[in-house]
Scaffold this motif. Structure first.
Motif, PDB file in Angstrom:
ATOM      1  N   ILE A 397       0.850  -1.195   0.000  1.00 32.42           N
ATOM      2  CA  ILE A 397       0.000   0.000   0.000  1.00 32.42           C
ATOM      3  C   ILE A 397       0.882   1.240   0.000  1.00 32.42           C
ATOM      4  O   ILE A 397       1.805   1.355   0.818  1.00 32.42           O
ATOM      5  N   GLY A 398       0.606   2.157  -0.899  1.00 31.17           N
ATOM      6  CA  GLY A 398       1.325   3.424  -0.950  1.00 31.17           C
ATOM      7  C   GLY A 398       0.499   4.534  -0.337  1.00 31.17           C
ATOM      8  O   GLY A 398      -0.683   4.689  -0.650  1.00 31.17           O
ATOM      9  N   THR A 399       1.115   5.312   0.554  1.00 34.52           N
ATOM     10  CA  THR A 399       0.444   6.462   1.145  1.00 34.52           C
ATOM     11  C   THR A 399       1.396   7.650   1.142  1.00 34.52           C
ATOM     12  O   THR A 399       2.597   7.503   0.962  1.00 34.52           O
ATOM     13  N   GLY A 400       0.845   8.841   1.326  1.00 37.04           N
ATOM     14  CA  GLY A 400       1.626  10.070   1.235  1.00 37.04           C
ATOM     15  C   GLY A 400       1.043  10.975   0.161  1.00 37.04           C
ATOM     16  O   GLY A 400       0.272  10.538  -0.701  1.00 37.04           O
ATOM     17  N   GLY A 401       1.425  12.240   0.206  1.00 34.17           N
ATOM     18  CA  GLY A 401       0.842  13.226  -0.695  1.00 34.17           C
ATOM     19  C   GLY A 401       0.985  12.894  -2.165  1.00 34.17           C
ATOM     20  O   GLY A 401       0.085  13.171  -2.965  1.00 34.17           O
ATOM     21  N   GLN A 407      -1.185  10.183 -11.218  1.00 36.50           N
ATOM     22  CA  GLN A 407      -1.931   9.187 -11.983  1.00 36.50           C
ATOM     23  C   GLN A 407      -1.051   7.976 -12.295  1.00 36.50           C
ATOM     24  O   GLN A 407      -1.462   7.084 -13.024  1.00 36.50           O
ATOM     25  N   ARG A 408       0.151   7.964 -11.742  1.00 35.41           N
ATOM     26  CA  ARG A 408       1.098   6.875 -12.002  1.00 35.41           C
ATOM     27  C   ARG A 408       1.427   6.124 -10.715  1.00 35.41           C
ATOM     28  O   ARG A 408       2.570   5.739 -10.479  1.00 35.41           O
ATOM     29  N   GLY A 409       0.402   5.927  -9.896  1.00 36.19           N
ATOM     30  CA  GLY A 409       0.610   5.266  -8.615  1.00 36.19           C
ATOM     31  C   GLY A 409       1.164   3.863  -8.753  1.00 36.19           C
ATOM     32  O   GLY A 409       2.040   3.449  -7.987  1.00 36.19           O
ATOM     33  N   ARG A 410       0.672   3.103  -9.739  1.00 32.85           N
ATOM     34  CA  ARG A 410       1.156   1.735  -9.908  1.00 32.85           C
ATOM     35  C   ARG A 410       2.637   1.723 -10.293  1.00 32.85           C
ATOM     36  O   ARG A 410       3.415   0.911  -9.777  1.00 32.85           O
ATOM     37  N   LYS A 411       3.022   2.606 -11.195  1.00 31.84           N
ATOM     38  CA  LYS A 411       4.420   2.644 -11.620  1.00 31.84           C
ATOM     39  C   LYS A 411       5.333   2.984 -10.447  1.00 31.84           C
ATOM     40  O   LYS A 411       6.405   2.382 -10.280  1.00 31.84           O
ATOM     41  N   ILE A 412       4.920   3.946  -9.624  1.00 31.25           N
ATOM     42  CA  ILE A 412       5.724   4.322  -8.460  1.00 31.25           C
ATOM     43  C   ILE A 412       5.823   3.157  -7.484  1.00 31.25           C
ATOM     44  O   ILE A 412       6.903   2.792  -7.017  1.00 31.25           O
ATOM     45  N   LEU A 413       4.684   2.537  -7.190  1.00 32.28           N
ATOM     46  CA  LEU A 413       4.643   1.496  -6.166  1.00 32.28           C
ATOM     47  C   LEU A 413       5.313   0.205  -6.629  1.00 32.28           C
ATOM     48  O   LEU A 413       5.805  -0.575  -5.807  1.00 32.28           O
ATOM     49  N   ARG A 437      -5.528   6.947  -1.901  1.00 27.13           N
ATOM     50  CA  ARG A 437      -5.800   8.119  -2.732  1.00 27.13           C
ATOM     51  C   ARG A 437      -6.276   9.310  -1.903  1.00 27.13           C
ATOM     52  O   ARG A 437      -5.950  10.456  -2.196  1.00 27.13           O
ATOM     53  N   GLN A 438      -7.047   9.055  -0.857  1.00 23.50           N
ATOM     54  CA  GLN A 438      -7.563  10.163  -0.047  1.00 23.50           C
ATOM     55  C   GLN A 438      -6.620  10.560   1.086  1.00 23.50           C
ATOM     56  O   GLN A 438      -6.907  11.502   1.822  1.00 23.50           O
ATOM     57  N   GLU A 464      -7.528   2.225  -3.040  1.00 23.62           N
ATOM     58  CA  GLU A 464      -7.765   2.068  -4.477  1.00 23.62           C
ATOM     59  C   GLU A 464      -6.725   1.115  -5.064  1.00 23.62           C
ATOM     60  O   GLU A 464      -5.524   1.376  -4.989  1.00 23.62           O
ATOM     61  N   GLU A 465      -7.189   0.008  -5.635  1.00 21.86           N
ATOM     62  CA  GLU A 465      -6.251  -0.948  -6.231  1.00 21.86           C
ATOM     63  C   GLU A 465      -5.773  -0.416  -7.578  1.00 21.86           C
ATOM     64  O   GLU A 465      -6.551   0.120  -8.369  1.00 21.86           O
ATOM     65  N   VAL A 466      -4.472  -0.562  -7.827  1.00 17.10           N
ATOM     66  CA  VAL A 466      -3.891  -0.036  -9.070  1.00 17.10           C
ATOM     67  C   VAL A 466      -3.158  -1.147  -9.814  1.00 17.10           C
ATOM     68  O   VAL A 466      -2.902  -2.209  -9.289  1.00 17.10           O
TER      69      VAL A 466
END
Length: 466
Positions: A397-401, A407-413, A437-438, A464-466
């Protein structure tokens, strides 16, 4: 929606003061807001601005809410120096206790403190010192020497004593004679190889609430909130445990990892046993905690952005950014670092921000997970495991601002995932990837203190699953 059914959750963060309002009866997040944290002047200025930004008059009504819970990482968070006897034993146990309490460990010292080391500690100006050393019934000389050194110093930080119980009272007396505030708790390593960090964590958090928060100028905010419950990383860890383990009425997700990418640090929390997964692996080192946190002070996207660039180098960061041409990376990174509240405004800034986030995720997880080493013994070929094997966990799970806006959460994670070219690094192989996301995980950790069922439902609903 009655004010008597609402809870206000507050994070006095290093960059922003963030608010989340939850309707406990309807189990919904009804509002969120944020404002720049004003710890250097008056912490309530940022709080009042964030309250004004809440919609529908909620800010004005907030003082009537039955629950107002807060955590904090402002003004540097909780900064701790750990002192022990042996690097791999009591000193490591002390470091783990401090990290588990949500602290940032500035440095770890072992054996007898030297005059130079004592001056280093004075210069570090920690908020708290965790003094360990010796198993129960074991070495007494080192912890007594270090207590006398601290007592005679100009260090004003309170001291948590978590060492050899046979001399704990004498250590306490020495420190009190030197004018130090002291809290004695159970030994972090009562027997060789046995870790006992929970009492020390509890003592650290109690001192944090009693002394550190007031010392950082939070007394005015406490008049509104009631009290600061815990450091922000401890709230995120509380949320991670709740999400993994569930409640008495509802199962959690199971073993997982949370990567919290912030402006000053990147924290990794793993809720997993992490034991060897096959019979040819031998475990070495101290037992790993089921709930483990590591914090990387050189991997942040704003305050520590320049340090991140220095740590990974231009070449590696450029590979993650993928910008054409030859952009001035130093200038772009410094632009983000100078304005801690800045949201990227240009494609180049977005590329740099997301590239830094991907590097921060990858490197912080590399440092968090265990690793294998090949060994050859007369009985055959084996692997030695140090740290936690997280190859089999089911969720990251990724969290933080950054995850709120990108829009590239999956790539980052995905930088947290197992790399076949480095199979000795025990990163997750095939987990499901989620983003907060929130940006409410910290808030759910606070809410879990009073309404764990509601907090669990909200996390399940909003991830939110990515």
């Amino acid at each position: 929606m009655s004010p008597q059914e609402l809870a206000l959750l507050i994070d006095f963060g290093s960059t922003y003061t963030k608010l989340v309002v939850v309707d406990l009866a309807q189990e919904t997040v009804v509002a969120q807001s944020k404002a720049i944290t004003t710890a250097e002047t008056d912490i309530t200025i940022g709080l009042e601005e964030a309250l004004r930004r809440l919609p529908d008059g909620l800010g004005e009504a907030a003082h009537t809410f039955p629950y107002k819970l807060a955590c904090s990482s402002a003004a540097g968070g909780l900064r701790v120096v750990a002192i022990g006897l042996v690097p791999e034993l009591t000193a490591e146990a002390a470091r783990r206790a401090a990290l588990g309490a949500g602290a940032r460990v500035l440095s770890v010292y072992t054996h007898r403190l030297t005059p130079r080391e004592l001056q280093e500690i004075v210069g570090l100006a920690p908020d708290m010192i965790l003094l360990a050393g010796g198993t129960d019934g074991g070495d007494e000389r080192i912890i007594l020497h270090n207590a006398r050194a601290l007592a005679s110093s100009t260090i004003s930080a309170p001291v948590v004593v978590a060492g050899n119980k046979d001399v704990a009272e004498e250590v306490e007396a020495v420190l009190r004679e030197g004018g130090k505030k002291v809290r004695v708790t159970e030994n972090v390593m009562p027997r060789l190889g046995q870790i006992n960090v929970r009492p020390a964590r509890r003592a650290i958090r109690e001192l944090f609430m009693e002394h550190i928060v007031l010392a950082k100028g939070f007394h005015a905010a406490q008049a509104f909130v009631g009290r600061i419950l815990m450091p922000t990383p401890a709230a995120v860890m509380r949320a991670a445990r709740l999400l993994a383990q569930g409640t008495d009425e509802e199962e959690g997700l199971g073993e997982l990892m949370v990567v919290d990418v912030g402006g000053a640090t990147t924290d990794v929390h793993s809720i997993a046993e992490g034991t060897p997964r096959n019979g040819t692996v031998i475990r070495r080192g101290l037992p790993e905690p089921y709930a483990k946190r590591t914090v990387e002070g050189d991997l942040g996207l704003r305050v520590s952005a320049v340090s991140l660039l220095e740590t990974v180098g231009k070449k590696r960061l450029q590979e993650q950014i993928g910008l054409k041409g030859n952009p001035d990376l130093e200038w772009l990174v410094q632009t983000l670092a100078r304005d801690v509240g800045r949201v990227p405004r240009t494609p180049e800034e977005w590329a740099v921000d997301e590239g830094m986030a991907r590097v921060a995720v990858g490197l912080s997880v590399e440092r968090h997970v265990g690793r294998l080493q090949e060994v050859y013994l007369p009985t055959g070929h084996y692997f030695v495991q140090e740290g936690k094997d997280l190859t089999g966990i089911g969720h990251v799970i990724g969290t933080g601002g950054i995850f709120k806006y990108t829009q590239r959460g999956r790539k980052i994670l995905s930088a947290a995932l197992f790399d076949p070219t480095n199979p000795f690094l025990l990163k997750p192989r095939a987990p499901r990837l989620w983003i907060d996301r929130q940006y409410i995980l910290w808030a759910m950790g606070l809410l879990g203190e009073i309404r764990p069922r509601v907090a669990l439902h909200l996390m399940r609903r909003h991830l939110e699953e990515v």
